[in-house]
Enzyme design. Sequence first.
Site, PDB file in Angstrom:
ATOM      1  N   GLU A 129      69.003  12.354   2.978  1.00  0.00           N
ATOM      2  CA  GLU A 129      69.469  11.299   2.629  1.00  0.00           C
ATOM      3  C   GLU A 129      67.972  10.047   1.391  1.00  0.00           C
ATOM      4  O   GLU A 129      68.171   9.810   0.466  1.00  0.00           O
ATOM      5  CB  GLU A 129      70.327  10.573   2.178  1.00  0.00           C
ATOM      6  CG  GLU A 129      71.250  11.276   3.718  1.00  0.00           C
ATOM      7  CD  GLU A 129      72.489  12.009   1.952  1.00  0.00           C
ATOM      8  OE1 GLU A 129      72.341  11.897   0.805  1.00  0.00           O
ATOM      9  OE2 GLU A 129      72.735  13.570   1.841  1.00  0.00           O
TER      10      GLU A 129
ATOM     11  N   HIS B 109      63.680  10.295  -4.790  1.00  0.00           N
ATOM     12  CA  HIS B 109      63.756  10.480  -5.734  1.00  0.00           C
ATOM     13  C   HIS B 109      64.102   9.176  -6.883  1.00  0.00           C
ATOM     14  O   HIS B 109      64.297   9.036  -8.237  1.00  0.00           O
ATOM     15  CB  HIS B 109      64.680  12.075  -6.169  1.00  0.00           C
ATOM     16  CG  HIS B 109      64.388  12.456  -7.054  1.00  0.00           C
ATOM     17  ND1 HIS B 109      64.585  13.017  -7.358  1.00  0.00           N
ATOM     18  CD2 HIS B 109      64.041  12.602  -8.108  1.00  0.00           C
ATOM     19  CE1 HIS B 109      64.722  14.059  -8.501  1.00  0.00           C
ATOM     20  NE2 HIS B 109      63.723  13.378  -8.815  1.00  0.00           N
TER      21      HIS B 109
END
Length: 596
Positions: free
Chosen positions: A388, A394
């Site tokens: 996660e 990202h």
Amino acid sequence: MNQLPKRKDVALEHRWNLEDLFPNQQAWDKEYQLVKDDLKEIGRFEGKLNDPAAIKKCFELEDKISLHTERLYVYANMKHHEDMADPTYQALSDKSKKLSVEANEAMSFISPEILSLTDEQLHKLVENPELSFYKRTLEEMIRQKQHVLSKTEEALLAQVGNLSQAPGTIFGMLNNADLKFPKVKNEHGEEIELTHGRYIQFLESKDREVRKQAFEAMYSTYAKQKNTLAATLAANVTKNIFYAKARKYPSTLEMSLFGDNIKKEVYTNLIDAIHESLPLMYRYMELRKKLLKVDELHMYDLFAPLVDEYKMDITFPEAKQMVKESLKPLGDDYLGILQEGFDNRWIDIYENEGKRNGAYSWGAYGTHPYVLLNHKDNLNSMFTLTHEMGHALHSYLSDVNQPYRYAQYTIFLAEVASTLNEALLMDYMLKKSTDKKEKMYLLTYYMDQFRTTVFRQTMFAEFEKIIHEKAEQGESLTPQLLSQIYYDLNVLYYGKGMVVDQDIEMEWARIPHFYNSFYVYKYATGFSAATSFAKQILEEGEPAVQRYIGFLKSGGSDYSINILKRAGVDMSSPEPIKQAMSVFKELLEQMEALAK
């Protein structure tokens, strides 16, 4: 401690800090009102989108509405997930959903209106310096134009929308509500009702008879409904063919890939490269048979534990430390952002009464991402944490480096960063491990991820491709045909060393992803791309790291395939799949050496 704490009793440092998004309810209400006002405003552009200045203003307002609607929606739903029983946030969540629908409806005229312009007018807009920021948006509209129909036809297709959800809805009802499974005896001889949730637990049992019973009970239940389930899946395929023809696509597969601008070869390369690597899968099955000490390996033995009870207790602080250590190859900047997330309450850590289960990373542009966990002190939860946080970083790097319109990355790219983090954590743990049992436990965990994410999802992808092609050629998708195709694929993927039990022929009937057609291949490509990145980072160091960080910063600023290509992973070639398979081979060799 069996009693879960109430939300209000959870320590502050274990809760995410949603005040970073909205300091209080008043701030949320104020922004909600802003969106409502802007929605009245956007309608004024209707009928005027043939002039560059008007288009620019309209796009700017569209971005503003989308961003604020997203912020309101994300906050309301994350508050709701803290305690699903809390009526205040159930209501707020509903209010935000209604606003999203309203916003989408209010802005739905923009694309069709711009696309109604002539090709010449459209190309002039693309070249207009005043619209240079929106060049990519306009080019994408032009690319889509050939598949957009007239206003009346589009209105008609929109009305068919509800009908088109029917196969998936019927399957969901049948699968989740109406199907009742028999009772199965567990290791202690107790009769327990089989459910979707308990099925894998039964298959992980050390007792082979328990596994066999659960397996047979599962598929005999589906077999009783095979005619209805085949008709439902066939209806879904028919729906896809209808849309492909209506929108003038050469095939259903090409229609599904068009949105991400992905060529058919990416899909077929995946299948071909996995076929080439099937001998490795057969070797892994032989090893499974040897380690389980059985004469024959059956389909119900695929999840059986290969290592006698091996427990790893890892507290959350220990998990954070290990994740950090394992991600050192990604450099100080990456680690700095990770630490910021750990220190500044990006994460909602433990389970509490009423909290949404599972885990996710989510957030809204302009504020850091958030992560929801239900952490248990085990290996799985540590991998969930790094997974996660991969998503979160990202999103963070995309948002910081891209304007709102181009920050959101596609589903095709979504699993790369999360899976890469898992690959680096696994590499770190394997290198650090000195205990033979621990090493075997870790290798099994990783090998089974390859088996379920790359091999199995590719087999699913191949099944979807075959049944759509047969239907496109006018063949009828009977339960016998579906079962035959599915059974033959299992024989192909698992090999002669495995007893492919006849019952497995009904597995197609229980896969919900088949109602979201041609989607599962993304799991396999994402996992392969991540494995390829990890290999490059560990072998090349800095240059590979720089390329990878560039990938994280790209968001959705270009087509997915181009973004990956620039970073050194060319998914239009079979190379990344082959690299992933070379990692699978190395792991297999390590396991074979330990098993001697």
